[in-house]
Design a protein around this motif. Structure first.
Motif, short mmCIF file in Angstrom:
data_model
loop_
_atom_site.label_atom_id
_atom_site.label_comp_id
_atom_site.label_asym_id
_atom_site.label_seq_id
_atom_site.Cartn_x
_atom_site.Cartn_y
_atom_site.Cartn_z
N UNK A 1 -5.11 9.00 -9.45
CA UNK A 1 -5.80 8.88 -7.58
C UNK A 1 -6.61 7.83 -7.50
N UNK A 2 -6.43 7.17 -8.54
CA UNK A 2 -6.32 5.74 -8.12
C UNK A 2 -5.68 4.09 -7.91
N UNK A 3 -4.74 4.48 -7.18
CA UNK A 3 -3.92 3.86 -7.18
C UNK A 3 -4.19 2.66 -6.22
N UNK A 4 -4.57 3.02 -4.89
CA UNK A 4 -5.63 2.05 -3.55
C UNK A 4 -6.04 1.40 -4.42
N UNK A 5 -6.92 1.72 -5.16
CA UNK A 5 -7.60 0.12 -5.14
C UNK A 5 -7.27 -0.45 -6.60
N UNK A 6 -6.46 0.35 -7.69
CA UNK A 6 -5.69 -0.65 -8.12
C UNK A 6 -5.36 -1.71 -7.79
N UNK A 7 -4.59 -1.09 -6.69
CA UNK A 7 -3.88 -2.25 -5.82
C UNK A 7 -4.48 -3.20 -4.82
N UNK A 8 -5.75 -2.94 -4.76
CA UNK A 8 -7.04 -3.47 -4.45
C UNK A 8 -7.27 -4.26 -4.69
N UNK A 9 -7.74 -4.17 -6.37
CA UNK A 9 -8.20 -5.04 -7.32
C UNK A 9 -6.74 -6.36 -7.53
N UNK A 10 -5.71 -5.80 -7.64
CA UNK A 10 -5.06 -6.76 -8.00
C UNK A 10 -4.87 -7.38 -7.22
N UNK A 11 -4.61 -7.51 -5.93
CA UNK A 11 -4.98 -8.59 -4.41
C UNK A 11 -5.95 -9.24 -4.29
N UNK A 12 -7.46 -9.00 -4.86
CA UNK A 12 -8.14 -9.84 -4.78
C UNK A 12 -8.01 -10.71 -5.68
#
Length: 307
Positions: free
Chosen positions: A261-272
């Motif tokens: 349930x935290x994929x979008x959050x993980x993706x955002x952290x990866x990108x930043x």
């Protein structure tokens, strides 16, 4: 050239021994490569050195110029002798923490809870007490989260009285006013703790990291650009923390990987993290190590996946 560079780092380690043991490292060198702040050790550095040597043994074997496994076992033994308390229940601040100095001997640093390394040390050495340290560490984490950060899961930089009555360190305990807050030591905790779950499947690091993930993703409304550079344990941003640094952002990436349930959050952290400008060695080291975990490239020397 990776092995050549690694061997150079190994030689640098051997050129800067701690006073207490030639198998531990003096913690600080200046730009002239001189020991600039005494010859005491810092436990986290030695723990990483021991782990790195185990990785080198798994990667290249130990039949070349350096017997990586033998050297790893020396470092692991020295850590056990000089950087754990006399019960083997917690990691000391360094080999300088003397039993006669109750203030510092009866204290620990949460960023030294490198539990996936403890597992590898036990597997490599066959010494059962590393499992005891692992269990005691997770018991301490659970106590601290339940007692002092039930809504955030954050851990403080330093913990006093880890055996008798664990509590966040007082302000000015060792480094500054935020010694009892989630500051520039504890910023590593989400990455360190989550990594252990990712390589072991142990539910204890999963639960500890998930508590931090749920809080930080909610506190920032899913925007990692809002992560501040330091928090009190109740989630209040520390004074002077209103700036962005990957030392605090990147470690929350591995922590996002412990539950669904935290994929979008993980993706955002990866990108930043990928887009972030270079900072200083400390921040960039934490960023890189967190990215290794986020990208699925972290592995355990005692359980290396097939490539």
């Amino acid at each position: 050239d990776a092995q050549l560079h690694f061997d150079g780092l190994y030689q640098f380690f051997r050129d800067h021994p701690s006073l207490s043991s030639p198998d531990l490292m003096s913690w600080y060198q200046d730009e002239s490569c001189e020991d600039a702040q005494g010859q005491d050790s810092a436990s986290d550095g030695d723990i990483d050195i021991g782990f790195a040597l185990l990785l080198a043994d798994k990667q290249w074997g130990s039949c070349g110029a350096v017997d990586y496994r033998a050297e790893a076992l020396k470092v692991i033994a020295a850590i056990g002798k000089h950087e754990l308390d006399d019960t083997g229940s917690y990691v000391l601040l360094g080999d300088w923490a003397d039993p006669g100095d109750a203030k510092y001997y009866k204290s620990t640093r949460s960023s030294d809870f490198v539990t996936d390394h403890f597992r590898s040390f036990g597997a490599a050495s066959g010494v059962a007490s590393w499992s005891g340290l692992l269990d005691a560490t997770y018991a301490l984490i659970a106590t601290m989260q339940a007692t002092y950060s039930p809504n955030t899961g954050l851990l403080p930089d330093f913990i006093q009285s880890p055996l008798a009555a664990p509590k966040p360190a007082i302000a000015g305990f060792l480094e500054g006013p935020n010694d009892g807050a989630h500051d520039y030591n504890a910023c590593r905790d989400p990455w360190r703790i989550a990594t252990d779950f990712l390589v072991s499947g142990d539910p204890r690091p999963r639960d500890a990291a998930l508590a931090m993930t749920k809080w930080i993703s909610g506190a920032t409304a899913g925007d990692p650009g809002k992560i501040r550079a330091g928090y009190q344990l109740d989630g209040t941003p520390s004074q002077g923390s209103n700036y962005l640094t990957m030392a605090f952002v990147a470690p929350f990436g591995p922590a996002a990987m412990v539950g669904a349930g935290h994929q979008a959050w993980l993706d955002s952290i990866w990108q930043i993290t990928v887009d972030a400008a270079p900072e200083a060695y400390y921040e960039d080291s934490i960023k890189l190590l967190s990215m290794i975990v986020m990208s699925g490239n972290w592995w355990s020397p005692d359980d290396r996946p097939e490539v």
